[in-house]
Design an enzyme around this catalytic site. Structure first.
Site, PDB file in Angstrom:
ATOM      1  N   ARG A   1       0.824  -1.211   0.000  1.00  0.00           N
ATOM      2  CA  ARG A   1       0.000   0.000   0.000  1.00  0.00           C
ATOM      3  C   ARG A   1       0.857   1.258   0.000  1.00  0.00           C
ATOM      4  O   ARG A   1       1.997   1.267   0.476  1.00  0.00           O
ATOM      5  CB  ARG A   1      -0.955   0.001   1.197  1.00  0.00           C
ATOM      6  CG  ARG A   1      -0.319   0.321   2.503  1.00  0.00           C
ATOM      7  CD  ARG A   1      -1.321   0.774   3.579  1.00  0.00           C
ATOM      8  NE  ARG A   1      -2.514  -0.039   3.715  1.00  0.00           N
ATOM      9  CZ  ARG A   1      -3.218  -0.134   4.851  1.00  0.00           C
ATOM     10  NH1 ARG A   1      -2.821   0.519   5.930  1.00  0.00           N
ATOM     11  NH2 ARG A   1      -4.296  -0.880   4.920  1.00  0.00           N
TER      12      ARG A   1
ATOM     13  N   GLU B   1      -4.506  -8.877  -1.915  1.00  0.00           N
ATOM     14  CA  GLU B   1      -5.896  -9.153  -1.563  1.00  0.00           C
ATOM     15  C   GLU B   1      -6.226 -10.630  -1.728  1.00  0.00           C
ATOM     16  O   GLU B   1      -6.943 -11.219  -0.907  1.00  0.00           O
ATOM     17  CB  GLU B   1      -6.840  -8.296  -2.413  1.00  0.00           C
ATOM     18  CG  GLU B   1      -6.818  -6.820  -2.062  1.00  0.00           C
ATOM     19  CD  GLU B   1      -7.293  -6.548  -0.641  1.00  0.00           C
ATOM     20  OE1 GLU B   1      -8.000  -7.392  -0.057  1.00  0.00           O
ATOM     21  OE2 GLU B   1      -6.941  -5.490  -0.094  1.00  0.00           O
TER      22      GLU B   1
ATOM     23  N   GLY C   1      -2.989 -22.191   1.772  1.00  0.00           N
ATOM     24  CA  GLY C   1      -4.292 -22.840   1.776  1.00  0.00           C
ATOM     25  C   GLY C   1      -5.161 -22.441   0.598  1.00  0.00           C
ATOM     26  O   GLY C   1      -4.804 -21.593  -0.208  1.00  0.00           O
ATOM     27  N   TYR C   2      -6.336 -23.097   0.498  1.00  0.00           N
ATOM     28  CA  TYR C   2      -7.286 -22.807  -0.578  1.00  0.00           C
ATOM     29  C   TYR C   2      -6.561 -22.758  -1.919  1.00  0.00           C
ATOM     30  O   TYR C   2      -6.474 -21.718  -2.570  1.00  0.00           O
ATOM     31  CB  TYR C   2      -8.018 -21.490  -0.313  1.00  0.00           C
ATOM     32  CG  TYR C   2      -9.084 -21.599   0.731  1.00  0.00           C
ATOM     33  CD1 TYR C   2     -10.399 -21.896   0.390  1.00  0.00           C
ATOM     34  CD2 TYR C   2      -8.776 -21.428   2.075  1.00  0.00           C
ATOM     35  CE1 TYR C   2     -11.385 -22.001   1.349  1.00  0.00           C
ATOM     36  CE2 TYR C   2      -9.761 -21.534   3.046  1.00  0.00           C
ATOM     37  CZ  TYR C   2     -11.064 -21.822   2.676  1.00  0.00           C
ATOM     38  OH  TYR C   2     -12.030 -21.930   3.637  1.00  0.00           O
TER      39      TYR C   2
ATOM     40  N   TYR D   1     -15.650  -8.885  -3.973  1.00  0.00           N
ATOM     41  CA  TYR D   1     -14.808  -8.201  -2.987  1.00  0.00           C
ATOM     42  C   TYR D   1     -13.477  -7.766  -3.603  1.00  0.00           C
ATOM     43  O   TYR D   1     -13.053  -6.616  -3.459  1.00  0.00           O
ATOM     44  CB  TYR D   1     -14.537  -9.099  -1.771  1.00  0.00           C
ATOM     45  CG  TYR D   1     -13.426  -8.528  -0.922  1.00  0.00           C
ATOM     46  CD1 TYR D   1     -13.666  -7.442  -0.085  1.00  0.00           C
ATOM     47  CD2 TYR D   1     -12.122  -8.999  -1.037  1.00  0.00           C
ATOM     48  CE1 TYR D   1     -12.641  -6.856   0.636  1.00  0.00           C
ATOM     49  CE2 TYR D   1     -11.093  -8.421  -0.309  1.00  0.00           C
ATOM     50  CZ  TYR D   1     -11.354  -7.357   0.517  1.00  0.00           C
ATOM     51  OH  TYR D   1     -10.335  -6.768   1.218  1.00  0.00           O
TER      52      TYR D   1
ATOM     53  N   ASP E   1     -15.107  -6.493   3.757  1.00  0.00           N
ATOM     54  CA  ASP E   1     -14.541  -7.762   4.208  1.00  0.00           C
ATOM     55  C   ASP E   1     -15.000  -8.011   5.640  1.00  0.00           C
ATOM     56  O   ASP E   1     -15.877  -7.314   6.161  1.00  0.00           O
ATOM     57  CB  ASP E   1     -13.014  -7.758   4.098  1.00  0.00           C
ATOM     58  CG  ASP E   1     -12.343  -6.764   5.046  1.00  0.00           C
ATOM     59  OD1 ASP E   1     -13.056  -5.990   5.722  1.00  0.00           O
ATOM     60  OD2 ASP E   1     -11.098  -6.772   5.122  1.00  0.00           O
TER      61      ASP E   1
ATOM     62  N   CYS F   1     -10.315   3.930  19.959  1.00  0.00           N
ATOM     63  CA  CYS F   1     -11.127   4.064  18.749  1.00  0.00           C
ATOM     64  C   CYS F   1     -11.585   5.505  18.562  1.00  0.00           C
ATOM     65  O   CYS F   1     -12.075   6.140  19.509  1.00  0.00           O
ATOM     66  CB  CYS F   1     -12.338   3.134  18.829  1.00  0.00           C
ATOM     67  SG  CYS F   1     -13.406   3.217  17.364  1.00  0.00           S
TER      68      CYS F   1
ATOM     69  N   THR G   1     -10.998 -26.064   6.320  1.00  0.00           N
ATOM     70  CA  THR G   1     -12.129 -25.208   6.651  1.00  0.00           C
ATOM     71  C   THR G   1     -13.381 -26.020   6.956  1.00  0.00           C
ATOM     72  O   THR G   1     -14.114 -25.719   7.900  1.00  0.00           O
ATOM     73  CB  THR G   1     -12.420 -24.238   5.484  1.00  0.00           C
ATOM     74  OG1 THR G   1     -11.258 -23.456   5.242  1.00  0.00           O
ATOM     75  CG2 THR G   1     -13.577 -23.315   5.827  1.00  0.00           C
TER      76      THR G   1
END
Length: 345
Positions: A25, A43, A87-88, A126, A144, A206, A297
């Site tokens: 970023r 992402e 993963g995934y 997303y 998200d 916050c 998962t």
């Protein structure tokens, strides 16, 4: 009700002072944007893992494949091996499909609109919104898990997840303007990740407590309310570690579709609930080496590990133990470690 305009100004001011420094970023309000390839890659990696876990993978990918065209030209096996541990694995296949579409159909340049990004293979709503907002400063509603949690607490949303998602997305949409949309998306993410945490939120830090209905009610951690998850089923299987005379281990490429698709793996039985009908891949003096546990998962898994000394050849790829460990997804790396050193098998 919370004041949308005041929340925007207070959160952006907080972000200007407290933004996380991340490799993918640009600093807030700098007038520069992060290169779209880096936003997209980060992402995809972060969808199912944390920033600390994903960061070394991001460094490795951008070092080996500095541009989306470099990634598009990479062999599938190298990318899948580099992905091991994130993963995934379907995401790794989608990553390659998207990179190749950008390289071949868009001249190596990502589309700069949400609709254009959404048309790429493997890019969902997303990711398209996140890249459009963060890389191109488009007014997109990036929602998200962090954003859902912030909205649920700000507005004390009583509808439990996942049914609450449309309502939470609608609430988040009212904050979207053409003023600093990329910074706004990242400010919400940072607030959720560092202050409005799932457990033990640090409300004293916050900037939005005066506007937060969850805080006003005294139990902000109660939100978002979640529907109780069904118990995760447990499966059993057998994995086979074959070592040849040179100390190499036998690996095989798993089918492209299905769990761990396209990854290298150890020969294994089916993974089933209840008794497993396991037939060894070859006749050998098989020895029991205990078992390993792994949690996916949608189910947990116990794999019994069996080892044997065998001759090489066959329809396998033979690698040193070190190379195999680097190429294998975590569940199989555990089994290889459980088998012990080649000299002990």
């Amino acid at each position: 009700m919370p004041d949308v305009s005041l929340i925007r100004s207070e959160l952006l001011a907080w972000y200007d002072a407290h933004a996380r420094s991340l490799q993918w970023r640009a600093p807030p309000g700098a007038g520069t944007r992060t290169e779209p390839y880096r936003v997209w890659l980060s992402e995809v990696m972060l969808q199912q893992t944390t920033v600390p876990h994903a960061t070394p993978y991001f460094h490795d990918f951008t070092r080996r494949w500095p541009t989306v065209s470099d990634l598009a030209a990479a062999p599938d096996a190298e990318v899948m091996a580099a992905w091991a541990g994130l993963g995934y694995y379907a995401r790794a296949r989608n990553l390659l499909a998207c990179a190749r579409a950008v390289a071949s159909d868009h001249g190596g340049v990502f589309p700069d609109t949400e609709a254009g990004l959404l048309a790429l293979p493997g890019v969902g709503a997303y990711t398209a919104a996140a890249v459009a907002s963060i890389a191109f400063d488009r007014a997109a509603n990036v929602v998200d898990g962090n954003v859902e949690r912030v909205m649920a607490r700000l507005f004390a949303v009583e509808t439990p997840l996942p049914a609450a998602r449309p309502e939470l997305k609608r609430l988040a949409a009212q904050f979207i303007t053409d003023d600093r949309p990329g910074d706004w998306a990242q400010a919400l993410m940072d607030l959720g990740a560092t202050v409005c945490r799932p457990k033990s939120p640090t409300c004293g830090l916050c900037p939005l407590t005066d506007q937060c209905l969850g805080f006003a009610g005294g139990t902000p951690e109660r939100f978002p309310i979640k529907t109780k998850k069904a118990e995760r089923p447990h499966r059993l299987g057998v994995v086979y570690v074959m070592i040849d005379a040179e100390g190499r281990v036998a690996l095989e490429r798993r089918p492209d579709k299905g769990l761990l698709g396209g990854m290298m793996g150890l020969p294994t039985s089916d993974w089933a609930v209840g008794a497993v009908d396991a037939a060894a891949p070859i006749a050998a003096d098989w020895r029991e080496a205990g078992a390993v546990e792994h949690v996916f998962t949608h189910f947990s898994l116990t794999l019994s590990v069996r080892t044997a000394r065998v001759e090489g050849g066959g329809d396998y790829e033979w690698m040193t133990v070190e190379a195999a460990r680097a190429a294998l997804p975590t569940v199989f790396a555990k089994a290889l470690d459980r088998a012990g050193e080649p000299a002990l098998i």
